[in-house]
Design an enzyme around this catalytic site. Structure first.
Site, PDB file in Angstrom:
ATOM      1  CG  HIS A   1      -0.404  -0.234   2.601  1.00 14.28           C
ATOM      2  ND1 HIS A   1       0.067  -1.457   3.097  1.00 14.28           N
ATOM      3  CD2 HIS A   1       0.101   0.567   3.644  1.00 14.28           C
ATOM      4  CE1 HIS A   1       0.761  -1.534   4.089  1.00 14.28           C
ATOM      5  NE2 HIS A   1       0.622  -0.253   4.504  1.00 14.28           N
TER       6      HIS A   1
ATOM      7  CG  HIS B   1       1.011   5.139   4.238  1.00 13.62           C
ATOM      8  ND1 HIS B   1       0.065   4.969   5.306  1.00 13.62           N
ATOM      9  CD2 HIS B   1       1.710   4.085   4.216  1.00 13.62           C
ATOM     10  CE1 HIS B   1       0.403   4.300   5.885  1.00 13.62           C
ATOM     11  NE2 HIS B   1       1.287   3.358   5.152  1.00 13.62           N
TER      12      HIS B   1
HETATM   13  P1  5GP Z   1       1.628   0.159   7.440  1.00  5.92           P
HETATM   14  O1  5GP Z   1       1.798   0.463   8.732  1.00  5.92           O
HETATM   15  O2  5GP Z   1       1.538  -1.102   7.086  1.00  5.92           O
HETATM   16  O3  5GP Z   1       2.374   1.112   6.533  1.00  5.92           O
HETATM   17  O4  5GP Z   1       0.220   1.030   7.309  1.00  5.92           O
HETATM   18  C1  5GP Z   1      -1.056   0.333   7.292  1.00  5.92           C
HETATM   19  C2  5GP Z   1      -1.840   1.351   7.561  1.00  5.92           C
HETATM   20  O5  5GP Z   1      -3.290   0.728   7.528  1.00  5.92           O
HETATM   21  C3  5GP Z   1      -2.109   2.110   8.908  1.00  5.92           C
HETATM   22  O6  5GP Z   1      -1.922   3.545   8.555  1.00  5.92           O
HETATM   23  C4  5GP Z   1      -3.434   1.568   9.598  1.00  5.92           C
HETATM   24  O7  5GP Z   1      -3.763   2.959  10.135  1.00  5.92           O
HETATM   25  C5  5GP Z   1      -3.993   1.379   8.557  1.00  5.92           C
HETATM   26  N1  5GP Z   1      -5.216   0.319   8.680  1.00  5.92           N
HETATM   27  C6  5GP Z   1      -5.141  -0.537   9.366  1.00  5.92           C
HETATM   28  N2  5GP Z   1      -6.472  -1.337   9.689  1.00  5.92           N
HETATM   29  C7  5GP Z   1      -7.236  -0.703   8.957  1.00  5.92           C
HETATM   30  C8  5GP Z   1      -8.671  -0.849   8.403  1.00  5.92           C
HETATM   31  O8  5GP Z   1      -9.250  -1.766   9.195  1.00  5.92           O
HETATM   32  N3  5GP Z   1      -9.274   0.035   7.736  1.00  5.92           N
HETATM   33  C9  5GP Z   1      -8.425   1.162   7.298  1.00  5.92           C
HETATM   34  N4  5GP Z   1      -9.308   2.018   6.462  1.00  5.92           N
HETATM   35  N5  5GP Z   1      -7.290   1.342   7.504  1.00  5.92           N
HETATM   36  C10 5GP Z   1      -6.679   0.513   8.340  1.00  5.92           C
END
Ligand code: 5GP
Ligand code: ZN
Length: 112
Positions: free
Chosen positions: A98, A100
């Site tokens: 993903h 951001h």
């Molecule tokens: P990472 O830390 O893997 O780069 O980003 C994962 C992102 O997914 C985090 O910013 C977190 O807030 C978001 N996230 C986790 N679970 C959910 C969810 O169920 N729904 C949404 N919309 N975002 C989520």
């Protein structure tokens, strides 16, 4: 598709999300815990665990171009940031690649 993957389940509509863009290849939705006034996650509809596993340049490129399009449609002025956390050591917590998209406030550099 990966049955146990949170973001695959969002792609399939099994888990609700505030979707801002959807096409055949890309889905974008608002982060549940936003770190900026605009914080959107841009993902491929196909499951890929992380950038380290990605092989399709077009698929990865689509995430970047979708983010730029969404930044324009969200009316972000003053710049925005696109981030891909890769691996637990970099803060990746969901293992479906993903991008951001962060904007709407002053973003400092370097990130933590
Ligand atoms: P990472 O830390 O893997 O780069 O980003 C994962 C992102 O997914 C985090 O910013 C977190 O807030 C978001 N996230 C986790 N679970 C959910 C969810 O169920 N729904 C949404 N919309 N975002 C989520
Ligand atoms: Zn997935």
């Amino acid at each position: 598709m990966n049955d146990s993957c949170l973001f695959c389940r969002i792609v399939r509509g099994e888990i609700p999300a505030k979707i801002v863009h959807r096409d055949e290849h890309v889905v974008a939705f608002r982060d549940i815990d936003p770190k900026a006034p605009t914080h959107i996650l841009v993902i491929p509809t196909e499951h890929v665990a992380s950038l380290d596993e990605a092989q399709d340049a077009t698929q990865v490129g689509r995430l970047m171009l979708a983010a730029a399009e969404i930044a324009r449609s969200e009316g972000i002025t003053g710049g925005y940031r696109t981030v891909v956390n890769t691996g637990a050591g970099a803060g990746q917590t969901v293992f479906h690649i993903h991008l951001h998209l962060l904007g709407g406030r002053k973003l400092t550099w370097p990130p933590g």
